[in-house]
Design an enzyme around this catalytic site. Structure first.
Site, short mmCIF file in Angstrom:
data_model
loop_
_atom_site.label_atom_id
_atom_site.label_comp_id
_atom_site.label_asym_id
_atom_site.label_seq_id
_atom_site.Cartn_x
_atom_site.Cartn_y
_atom_site.Cartn_z
N VAL A 1 0.84 -1.21 0.00
CA VAL A 1 0.00 0.00 0.00
C VAL A 1 0.88 1.26 0.00
O VAL A 1 0.50 2.29 -0.57
CB VAL A 1 -1.01 -0.05 1.17
CG1 VAL A 1 -0.37 0.12 2.52
CG2 VAL A 1 -2.13 0.95 0.96
N ASP A 2 2.04 1.17 0.61
CA ASP A 2 2.99 2.29 0.63
C ASP A 2 3.38 2.67 -0.80
O ASP A 2 3.34 3.85 -1.19
CB ASP A 2 4.22 1.83 1.44
CG ASP A 2 5.14 2.96 1.84
OD1 ASP A 2 4.77 4.13 1.66
OD2 ASP A 2 6.24 2.66 2.35
N SER B 1 0.30 -3.77 8.71
CA SER B 1 1.21 -4.89 9.07
C SER B 1 0.80 -6.27 8.56
O SER B 1 1.57 -7.23 8.75
CB SER B 1 1.45 -4.99 10.59
OG SER B 1 2.38 -4.03 11.02
N THR B 2 -0.39 -6.43 7.97
CA THR B 2 -0.81 -7.80 7.62
C THR B 2 -0.39 -8.24 6.22
O THR B 2 -0.77 -9.33 5.78
CB THR B 2 -2.34 -7.98 7.76
OG1 THR B 2 -3.02 -7.21 6.77
CG2 THR B 2 -2.82 -7.58 9.15
N1 AR6 Z 1 -5.31 -0.24 -0.99
C1 AR6 Z 1 -5.67 -0.86 0.16
N2 AR6 Z 1 -4.96 -1.86 0.71
C2 AR6 Z 1 -3.84 -2.25 0.05
C3 AR6 Z 1 -3.39 -1.67 -1.15
C4 AR6 Z 1 -4.20 -0.60 -1.68
N3 AR6 Z 1 -3.86 0.03 -2.80
N4 AR6 Z 1 -2.26 -2.30 -1.55
C5 AR6 Z 1 -2.01 -3.25 -0.62
N5 AR6 Z 1 -2.95 -3.24 0.34
P1 AR6 Z 1 1.40 -4.00 3.08
P2 AR6 Z 1 2.58 -3.96 5.80
C6 AR6 Z 1 -3.11 -4.09 1.53
O1 AR6 Z 1 2.33 -5.08 2.67
O2 AR6 Z 1 2.26 -5.39 6.01
C7 AR6 Z 1 5.86 -1.73 2.37
O3 AR6 Z 1 6.93 -2.11 1.54
C8 AR6 Z 1 -2.42 -5.44 1.55
O4 AR6 Z 1 -3.15 -6.38 0.77
O5 AR6 Z 1 1.16 -2.88 2.15
O6 AR6 Z 1 2.28 -2.99 6.90
C9 AR6 Z 1 6.24 -0.69 3.40
O7 AR6 Z 1 7.19 0.23 2.90
C10 AR6 Z 1 -2.52 -5.74 3.04
O8 AR6 Z 1 -3.83 -6.21 3.36
O9 AR6 Z 1 1.88 -3.32 4.49
C11 AR6 Z 1 6.81 -1.54 4.49
O10 AR6 Z 1 8.16 -1.88 4.23
C12 AR6 Z 1 -2.33 -4.37 3.69
O11 AR6 Z 1 -2.57 -3.41 2.64
C13 AR6 Z 1 5.96 -2.79 4.46
O12 AR6 Z 1 5.45 -2.87 3.12
C14 AR6 Z 1 -0.95 -4.12 4.27
O13 AR6 Z 1 0.03 -4.72 3.44
C15 AR6 Z 1 4.78 -2.67 5.38
O14 AR6 Z 1 4.12 -3.90 5.44
#
Ligand code: AR6
Length: 167
Positions: free
Chosen positions: A32-33, A116-117
């Site tokens: 998402v980042d 975080s998930t």
């Molecule tokens: N809209 C909504 N949710 C989303 C989107 C979107 N466009 N894209 C992904 N998700 P994650 P984390 C969901 O991995 O676990 C990055 O590299 C995804 O399916 O984005 O906190 C950062 O820079 C999941 O359900 O975040 C950090 O290094 C949720 O967002 C690391 O990832 C969180 O998945 C953070 O990991």
């Protein structure tokens, strides 16, 4: 106040503040980042470079540039290891830090991803109840927000937050 759970791409949902599941550098990444930085444009990264990073569980706020919001609130969630490294407390801290900043900036509608998930591997069945409980506790008997919305990227995540909200 309404707690809403929707399915979709958080970069497309209008809000006052969009929460970003970041990492401590605040310099972008995947998941998402990456989607938030891509949709906001390069000005977001330029502002993030001035912030000096952010501790896990804490949060920092920036403008939202091309996103349909006024602000992005960046919070580095905990990486899940074995559950004995304060992961649950740190995840609750993320939600509290974001809500505090949103309230200070007068945001009435805040969207959250499932912090975080994804890449950080926090079990969804544990993360969703922590998220819902922390938001309810923070907002109890206060008129701060109109809507806190979880924008879930897949059905499994949406279901987990719906279950947490029903319990
Ligand atoms: N809209 C909504 N949710 C989303 C989107 C979107 N466009 N894209 C992904 N998700 P994650 P984390 C969901 O991995 O676990 C990055 O590299 C995804 O399916 O984005 O906190 C950062 O820079 C999941 O359900 O975040 C950090 O290094 C949720 O967002 C690391 O990832 C969180 O998945 C953070 O990991």
């Amino acid at each position: 106040m309404e707690i809403k759970i929707t399915l979709g791409d958080i970069t497309k949902v209008p809000a006052d503040a969009i929460v970003n599941a970041a990492n401590p550098t605040l310099l972008g990444g995947g998941g998402v980042d990456g989607a938030i930085h891509a949709a906001a444009g390069p000005e977001l990264l330029a502002e993030c470079r001035t912030l000096g990073g952010c501790d896990t569980g804490d949060a920092k706020i920036t403008k939202a540039y091309r996103l349909p919001a006024q602000y992005v609130i960046h919070t580095p969630g905990p990486v899940w290891r074995d559950g004995d490294d304060c992961e649950e407390e740190l995840l609750a801290d993320c939600y509290k830090s974001c809500l505090k900043l949103a309230a200070e900036h007068g945001c009435r509608h805040v969207t959250f991803p499932s912090i975080s998930t994804g890449l950080f591997r926090f079990p969804l069945s544990k993360a969703a109840p922590i998220a819902v409980r922390t938001i309810k506790e923070f907002c109890k008997n206060k008129d701060i927000f109109d809507c806190i919305e979880f924008v879930c990227f897949d059905e499994k995540t949406k279901k987990a937050y719906e279950t947490a909200l029903e319990d």
